[in-house]
Scaffold this motif. Structure first.
Motif, PDB file in Angstrom:
ATOM      1  N   PHE A  86       4.330   6.242  -0.397  1.00  0.00           N
ATOM      2  CA  PHE A  86       3.054   5.569  -0.627  1.00  0.00           C
ATOM      3  C   PHE A  86       2.024   6.057   0.387  1.00  0.00           C
ATOM      4  O   PHE A  86       0.901   6.430   0.018  1.00  0.00           O
ATOM      5  CB  PHE A  86       3.291   4.052  -0.500  1.00  0.00           C
ATOM      6  CG  PHE A  86       2.072   3.199  -0.648  1.00  0.00           C
ATOM      7  CD1 PHE A  86       1.580   2.894  -1.903  1.00  0.00           C
ATOM      8  CD2 PHE A  86       1.453   2.658   0.465  1.00  0.00           C
ATOM      9  CE1 PHE A  86       0.464   2.074  -2.055  1.00  0.00           C
ATOM     10  CE2 PHE A  86       0.340   1.836   0.327  1.00  0.00           C
ATOM     11  CZ  PHE A  86      -0.159   1.544  -0.932  1.00  0.00           C
ATOM     12  N   ASN A  90      -1.308   8.470  -0.576  1.00  0.00           N
ATOM     13  CA  ASN A  90      -2.652   7.952  -0.296  1.00  0.00           C
ATOM     14  C   ASN A  90      -3.368   8.764   0.768  1.00  0.00           C
ATOM     15  O   ASN A  90      -4.559   9.069   0.629  1.00  0.00           O
ATOM     16  CB  ASN A  90      -2.585   6.477   0.091  1.00  0.00           C
ATOM     17  CG  ASN A  90      -2.229   5.589  -1.077  1.00  0.00           C
ATOM     18  OD1 ASN A  90      -2.643   5.836  -2.207  1.00  0.00           O
ATOM     19  ND2 ASN A  90      -1.448   4.569  -0.826  1.00  0.00           N
ATOM     20  N   PRO A 119       6.352  11.218  -6.272  1.00  0.00           N
ATOM     21  CA  PRO A 119       6.437  10.066  -5.382  1.00  0.00           C
ATOM     22  C   PRO A 119       7.840   9.463  -5.342  1.00  0.00           C
ATOM     23  O   PRO A 119       8.681   9.727  -6.209  1.00  0.00           O
ATOM     24  CB  PRO A 119       5.454   9.067  -5.997  1.00  0.00           C
ATOM     25  CG  PRO A 119       4.574   9.863  -6.874  1.00  0.00           C
ATOM     26  CD  PRO A 119       5.420  10.998  -7.365  1.00  0.00           C
ATOM     27  N   VAL A 121       8.312   5.583  -4.545  1.00  0.00           N
ATOM     28  CA  VAL A 121       7.708   4.306  -4.156  1.00  0.00           C
ATOM     29  C   VAL A 121       8.325   3.199  -4.996  1.00  0.00           C
ATOM     30  O   VAL A 121       8.764   3.439  -6.113  1.00  0.00           O
ATOM     31  CB  VAL A 121       6.174   4.324  -4.360  1.00  0.00           C
ATOM     32  CG1 VAL A 121       5.518   5.312  -3.416  1.00  0.00           C
ATOM     33  CG2 VAL A 121       5.808   4.658  -5.791  1.00  0.00           C
ATOM     34  N   TYR A 125       4.811  -1.482  -4.167  1.00  0.00           N
ATOM     35  CA  TYR A 125       3.766  -0.591  -3.654  1.00  0.00           C
ATOM     36  C   TYR A 125       2.801  -0.161  -4.750  1.00  0.00           C
ATOM     37  O   TYR A 125       1.603  -0.069  -4.523  1.00  0.00           O
ATOM     38  CB  TYR A 125       4.373   0.660  -3.016  1.00  0.00           C
ATOM     39  CG  TYR A 125       4.792   0.499  -1.585  1.00  0.00           C
ATOM     40  CD1 TYR A 125       3.891   0.129  -0.605  1.00  0.00           C
ATOM     41  CD2 TYR A 125       6.104   0.760  -1.204  1.00  0.00           C
ATOM     42  CE1 TYR A 125       4.279  -0.003   0.714  1.00  0.00           C
ATOM     43  CE2 TYR A 125       6.499   0.631   0.110  1.00  0.00           C
ATOM     44  CZ  TYR A 125       5.586   0.246   1.068  1.00  0.00           C
ATOM     45  OH  TYR A 125       5.974   0.125   2.368  1.00  0.00           O
ATOM     46  N   VAL A 126       3.301   0.137  -5.929  1.00  0.00           N
ATOM     47  CA  VAL A 126       2.414   0.649  -6.969  1.00  0.00           C
ATOM     48  C   VAL A 126       1.465  -0.413  -7.506  1.00  0.00           C
ATOM     49  O   VAL A 126       0.536  -0.088  -8.252  1.00  0.00           O
ATOM     50  CB  VAL A 126       3.179   1.352  -8.115  1.00  0.00           C
ATOM     51  CG1 VAL A 126       4.005   2.506  -7.571  1.00  0.00           C
ATOM     52  CG2 VAL A 126       4.036   0.391  -8.907  1.00  0.00           C
ATOM     53  N   HIS A 128      -0.532  -1.918  -5.576  1.00  0.00           N
ATOM     54  CA  HIS A 128      -1.744  -1.704  -4.778  1.00  0.00           C
ATOM     55  C   HIS A 128      -2.635  -0.736  -5.546  1.00  0.00           C
ATOM     56  O   HIS A 128      -2.208   0.363  -5.914  1.00  0.00           O
ATOM     57  CB  HIS A 128      -1.370  -1.132  -3.408  1.00  0.00           C
ATOM     58  CG  HIS A 128      -2.471  -1.159  -2.422  1.00  0.00           C
ATOM     59  ND1 HIS A 128      -3.589  -0.357  -2.525  1.00  0.00           N
ATOM     60  CD2 HIS A 128      -2.630  -1.905  -1.309  1.00  0.00           C
ATOM     61  CE1 HIS A 128      -4.392  -0.599  -1.512  1.00  0.00           C
ATOM     62  NE2 HIS A 128      -3.834  -1.534  -0.763  1.00  0.00           N
ATOM     63  N   GLN A 130      -4.911   1.276  -4.804  1.00  0.00           N
ATOM     64  CA  GLN A 130      -5.180   2.601  -4.255  1.00  0.00           C
ATOM     65  C   GLN A 130      -4.160   3.629  -4.727  1.00  0.00           C
ATOM     66  O   GLN A 130      -4.484   4.810  -4.876  1.00  0.00           O
ATOM     67  CB  GLN A 130      -5.217   2.577  -2.719  1.00  0.00           C
ATOM     68  CG  GLN A 130      -5.583   3.912  -2.101  1.00  0.00           C
ATOM     69  CD  GLN A 130      -6.939   4.424  -2.579  1.00  0.00           C
ATOM     70  OE1 GLN A 130      -7.925   3.694  -2.561  1.00  0.00           O
ATOM     71  NE2 GLN A 130      -6.993   5.679  -3.014  1.00  0.00           N
ATOM     72  N   PHE A 131      -2.940   3.206  -4.970  1.00  0.00           N
ATOM     73  CA  PHE A 131      -1.912   4.174  -5.369  1.00  0.00           C
ATOM     74  C   PHE A 131      -2.286   4.874  -6.674  1.00  0.00           C
ATOM     75  O   PHE A 131      -2.264   6.107  -6.752  1.00  0.00           O
ATOM     76  CB  PHE A 131      -0.532   3.519  -5.474  1.00  0.00           C
ATOM     77  CG  PHE A 131       0.546   4.517  -5.763  1.00  0.00           C
ATOM     78  CD1 PHE A 131       1.016   5.350  -4.767  1.00  0.00           C
ATOM     79  CD2 PHE A 131       1.070   4.657  -7.043  1.00  0.00           C
ATOM     80  CE1 PHE A 131       1.990   6.314  -5.030  1.00  0.00           C
ATOM     81  CE2 PHE A 131       2.035   5.602  -7.314  1.00  0.00           C
ATOM     82  CZ  PHE A 131       2.501   6.433  -6.305  1.00  0.00           C
ATOM     83  N   GLU A 132      -2.629   4.132  -7.699  1.00  0.00           N
ATOM     84  CA  GLU A 132      -3.009   4.748  -8.984  1.00  0.00           C
ATOM     85  C   GLU A 132      -4.252   5.611  -8.818  1.00  0.00           C
ATOM     86  O   GLU A 132      -4.354   6.679  -9.432  1.00  0.00           O
ATOM     87  CB  GLU A 132      -3.228   3.687 -10.064  1.00  0.00           C
ATOM     88  CG  GLU A 132      -1.941   3.092 -10.603  1.00  0.00           C
ATOM     89  CD  GLU A 132      -1.058   4.080 -11.352  1.00  0.00           C
ATOM     90  OE1 GLU A 132      -1.555   5.093 -11.905  1.00  0.00           O
ATOM     91  OE2 GLU A 132       0.161   3.839 -11.393  1.00  0.00           O
ATOM     92  N   SER A 134      -5.076   7.210  -6.149  1.00  0.00           N
ATOM     93  CA  SER A 134      -4.641   8.419  -5.441  1.00  0.00           C
ATOM     94  C   SER A 134      -3.924   9.379  -6.375  1.00  0.00           C
ATOM     95  O   SER A 134      -4.159  10.594  -6.330  1.00  0.00           O
ATOM     96  CB  SER A 134      -3.741   8.048  -4.257  1.00  0.00           C
ATOM     97  OG  SER A 134      -4.485   7.365  -3.268  1.00  0.00           O
TER      98      SER A 134
END
Length: 180
Positions: A86, A90, A119, A121, A125-126, A128, A130-132, A134
């Motif tokens: 993760f 990011n 990844p 993860v 975590y996914v 969040h 920001q992950f998608e 990123s």
């Protein structure tokens, strides 16, 4: 014809423990492999680093070289970053190059070095956002991200099976990308 050079990079997720077998598989696929690790992954693999250097024939790197010193690795023909945590995904997408591995893959985009990542993860975590973002950002910059239907599928926290990490997908993509 020269042997193509694969920069195989890994971050600190449990599948990185299997990197020796991945190196051997990549070599059987015709690559000269240079191994780079995030600092935490290097700490996890510290007892194996000498053997990994012997296996690749190159120093294992986890830190930037000193300014003005020559590079100890040949130039990459293709880069594979797996497992990508993760934090690594990011940081890379945001251009935060505090780690050697992230710095090389970020620069690799500008150098147009074919790059694949997968990844590792968990499903928490996914969630969040920001992950998608990123993953989408890396894909828009030409990075092949093996995530979702054709790649890594997140597991529930604490329920991962590192031995089931689909390393073969990463190496198949590296071969395909090198052959163009």
């Amino acid at each position: 014809m020269t042997t193509p050079v694969l920069y195989l990079f890994g971050s600190a997720a449990p599948p990185v423990a299997d990197v020796a077998g991945v190196i051997t598989d990549a070599q059987h696929r015709g690559f000269d492999v240079c191994l780079g690790l995030t600092p935490t992954a290097a700490r996890w693999l510290a007892p194996q680093l000498t053997e990994l250097e012997r296996l690749t024939g190159h120093p294992v790197r986890s830190e930037y070289k000193m300014p003005g010193t020559p590079d100890v690795w040949p130039k990459a023909d293709v880069i594979a970053l797996a497992p990508a945590t993760f934090n690594t995904v990011n940081s890379w997408a945001l251009g935060l190059t505090h780690d050697f591995v992230v710095g090389v893959v970020a620069e690799g985009i500008g150098k147009r070095i074919p790059t694949v990542t997968m990844p590792c993860v968990n499903a928490a975590y996914v969630q969040h956002r920001q992950f998608e973002r990123s993953v989408s950002e890396l894909r828009s910059m030409g990075v092949r991200v093996l995530y979702g239907e054709d790649g890594f599928q997140p597991n529930q926290p604490g329920q991962g099976h590192p031995s089931e990490y689909p390393w073969h997908l990463v190496l198949e993509a590296a071969v395909e990308m090198h052959q163009g």
